[in-house]
Design a protein around this motif. Structure first.
Motif, PDB file in Angstrom:
ATOM      1  N   LYS A  48       0.588  -1.189  -0.160  1.00  0.00           N
ATOM      2  CA  LYS A  48       0.049   0.280  -0.247  1.00  0.00           C
ATOM      3  C   LYS A  48       0.939   1.490  -0.099  1.00  0.00           C
ATOM      4  O   LYS A  48       0.775   2.234   0.305  1.00  0.00           O
ATOM      5  CB  LYS A  48      -1.255   0.026   1.293  1.00  0.00           C
ATOM      6  N   LYS A  49       2.072   0.973   0.119  1.00  0.00           N
ATOM      7  CA  LYS A  49       2.989   2.011   0.281  1.00  0.00           C
ATOM      8  C   LYS A  49       3.588   2.309  -0.750  1.00  0.00           C
ATOM      9  O   LYS A  49       3.887   1.197  -1.999  1.00  0.00           O
ATOM     10  CB  LYS A  49       4.304   2.010   1.130  1.00  0.00           C
ATOM     11  N   LEU A  50       4.503   3.355  -1.500  1.00  0.00           N
ATOM     12  CA  LEU A  50       5.147   3.834  -2.377  1.00  0.00           C
ATOM     13  C   LEU A  50       5.982   3.012  -2.732  1.00  0.00           C
ATOM     14  O   LEU A  50       6.880   2.078  -1.106  1.00  0.00           O
ATOM     15  CB  LEU A  50       4.872   5.079  -2.518  1.00  0.00           C
ATOM     16  N   ALA A  51       6.620   2.555  -3.577  1.00  0.00           N
ATOM     17  CA  ALA A  51       7.911   1.272  -3.803  1.00  0.00           C
ATOM     18  C   ALA A  51       9.373   2.337  -3.283  1.00  0.00           C
ATOM     19  O   ALA A  51       9.075   3.228  -3.081  1.00  0.00           O
ATOM     20  CB  ALA A  51       8.345   1.123  -5.273  1.00  0.00           C
ATOM     21  N   PRO A  52      10.095   1.814  -2.739  1.00  0.00           N
ATOM     22  CA  PRO A  52      11.234   2.811  -2.466  1.00  0.00           C
ATOM     23  C   PRO A  52      11.859   3.229  -3.088  1.00  0.00           C
ATOM     24  O   PRO A  52      12.196   2.981  -4.356  1.00  0.00           O
ATOM     25  CB  PRO A  52      12.231   1.393  -1.881  1.00  0.00           C
ATOM     26  N   SER A  53      12.887   4.006  -2.666  1.00  0.00           N
ATOM     27  CA  SER A  53      13.849   4.471  -3.584  1.00  0.00           C
ATOM     28  C   SER A  53      14.502   3.859  -4.579  1.00  0.00           C
ATOM     29  O   SER A  53      15.093   3.288  -3.634  1.00  0.00           O
ATOM     30  CB  SER A  53      14.426   5.753  -3.091  1.00  0.00           C
ATOM     31  N   ILE A  54      15.483   4.534  -5.481  1.00  0.00           N
ATOM     32  CA  ILE A  54      16.442   3.664  -6.242  1.00  0.00           C
ATOM     33  C   ILE A  54      17.262   3.421  -5.354  1.00  0.00           C
ATOM     34  O   ILE A  54      18.078   2.408  -5.137  1.00  0.00           O
ATOM     35  CB  ILE A  54      16.298   4.270  -8.207  1.00  0.00           C
ATOM     36  N   GLY A  55      18.096   4.518  -4.146  1.00  0.00           N
ATOM     37  CA  GLY A  55      18.754   3.880  -3.957  1.00  0.00           C
ATOM     38  C   GLY A  55      18.423   3.119  -2.503  1.00  0.00           C
ATOM     39  O   GLY A  55      19.816   2.240  -2.140  1.00  0.00           O
ATOM     40  N   GLU A  56      17.128   3.248  -2.083  1.00  0.00           N
ATOM     41  CA  GLU A  56      17.020   1.989  -0.798  1.00  0.00           C
ATOM     42  C   GLU A  56      17.231   0.957  -1.798  1.00  0.00           C
ATOM     43  O   GLU A  56      17.449  -0.038  -1.755  1.00  0.00           O
ATOM     44  CB  GLU A  56      15.490   2.609  -0.237  1.00  0.00           C
ATOM     45  N   TYR A  57      15.878   0.589  -2.693  1.00  0.00           N
ATOM     46  CA  TYR A  57      16.243  -0.667  -4.151  1.00  0.00           C
ATOM     47  C   TYR A  57      17.777  -1.115  -4.138  1.00  0.00           C
ATOM     48  O   TYR A  57      18.254  -2.500  -3.748  1.00  0.00           O
ATOM     49  CB  TYR A  57      15.717  -0.172  -5.614  1.00  0.00           C
ATOM     50  N   LEU A  58      18.199  -0.601  -4.784  1.00  0.00           N
ATOM     51  CA  LEU A  58      19.763  -0.906  -4.844  1.00  0.00           C
ATOM     52  C   LEU A  58      20.851  -1.261  -3.542  1.00  0.00           C
ATOM     53  O   LEU A  58      21.279  -2.014  -2.994  1.00  0.00           O
ATOM     54  CB  LEU A  58      20.747   0.523  -5.315  1.00  0.00           C
ATOM     55  N   SER A  59      20.454  -0.561  -2.439  1.00  0.00           N
ATOM     56  CA  SER A  59      20.752  -1.443  -1.439  1.00  0.00           C
ATOM     57  C   SER A  59      20.456  -2.767  -0.276  1.00  0.00           C
ATOM     58  O   SER A  59      21.380  -3.516  -0.135  1.00  0.00           O
ATOM     59  CB  SER A  59      20.504  -0.300   0.292  1.00  0.00           C
ATOM     60  N   TYR A  60      19.226  -3.147  -1.113  1.00  0.00           N
ATOM     61  CA  TYR A  60      18.901  -4.616  -0.862  1.00  0.00           C
ATOM     62  C   TYR A  60      19.761  -5.565  -2.242  1.00  0.00           C
ATOM     63  O   TYR A  60      19.909  -6.988  -2.301  1.00  0.00           O
ATOM     64  CB  TYR A  60      17.963  -4.590  -1.749  1.00  0.00           C
ATOM     65  N   LEU A  77      22.972  10.913 -16.358  1.00  0.00           N
ATOM     66  CA  LEU A  77      22.081  10.575 -15.132  1.00  0.00           C
ATOM     67  C   LEU A  77      23.621  10.769 -13.937  1.00  0.00           C
ATOM     68  O   LEU A  77      23.893  10.153 -14.471  1.00  0.00           O
ATOM     69  CB  LEU A  77      21.989   8.881 -15.218  1.00  0.00           C
ATOM     70  N   GLU A  78      22.164  10.897 -13.351  1.00  0.00           N
ATOM     71  CA  GLU A  78      23.043  10.967 -11.511  1.00  0.00           C
ATOM     72  C   GLU A  78      22.606  10.329 -10.265  1.00  0.00           C
ATOM     73  O   GLU A  78      21.447  10.473 -10.673  1.00  0.00           O
ATOM     74  CB  GLU A  78      23.312  12.762 -11.147  1.00  0.00           C
ATOM     75  N   LEU A  79      22.483   8.355 -10.467  1.00  0.00           N
ATOM     76  CA  LEU A  79      22.333   8.112  -9.368  1.00  0.00           C
ATOM     77  C   LEU A  79      21.551   8.459  -7.766  1.00  0.00           C
ATOM     78  O   LEU A  79      21.156   9.183  -7.535  1.00  0.00           O
ATOM     79  CB  LEU A  79      23.164   6.347  -9.235  1.00  0.00           C
ATOM     80  N   PHE A  80      23.301   9.444  -7.751  1.00  0.00           N
ATOM     81  CA  PHE A  80      23.629   9.615  -6.159  1.00  0.00           C
ATOM     82  C   PHE A  80      23.581  11.168  -6.006  1.00  0.00           C
ATOM     83  O   PHE A  80      24.776  11.116  -6.751  1.00  0.00           O
ATOM     84  CB  PHE A  80      23.669   8.921  -5.253  1.00  0.00           C
TER      85      PHE A  80
END
Length: 103
Positions: A62-74, A100-103
């Motif tokens: 029900k919550k938004l998908a995590p940020s790309i930075g958080e996803y990449l931490s997985y 593109l700037e990822l972070f």
């Protein structure tokens, strides 16, 4: 003209039902295989996760998908570079010339 509108409406309804059936089939297959899919729109920095991605990472759908930075931490460090490269390549085809700037 009215007949054409009715015909087109019926075609669109059939297409919609077919799409919904495909989505249901994909969700069932992902659940059985315990794999998910996700998309990331670089331009808006919005992500979309399938229901199975939320289950895999034990997150509330029900919550938004995590940020790309958080996803990449997985992502495991040995596959991180490959993951990022494939994300960039996919977006280059979608948004040519984007810097593109990822972070």
């Amino acid at each position: 003209m009215e007949e054409k509108v009715k015909e087109r409406t019926e075609e669109l309804e059939k297409a919609y039902e077919s799409l919904k059936a495909s989505e249901t089939g994909l969700a069932e297959a992902q659940k059985m295989a315990h794999i998910g899919n996700w998309e990331w729109d670089i331009a808006t920095d919005n992500a979309y996760w399938s229901e199975e991605m939320y289950r895999i990472f034990k997150r509330d759908p029900k919550k938004l998908a995590p940020s790309i930075g958080e996803y990449l931490s997985y992502v495991h460090p040995t596959t991180w570079i490959t993951t990022v490269k494939s994300m960039i390549i996919q977006q280059i085809y979608v948004l040519p010339g984007l810097i593109l700037e990822l972070f």
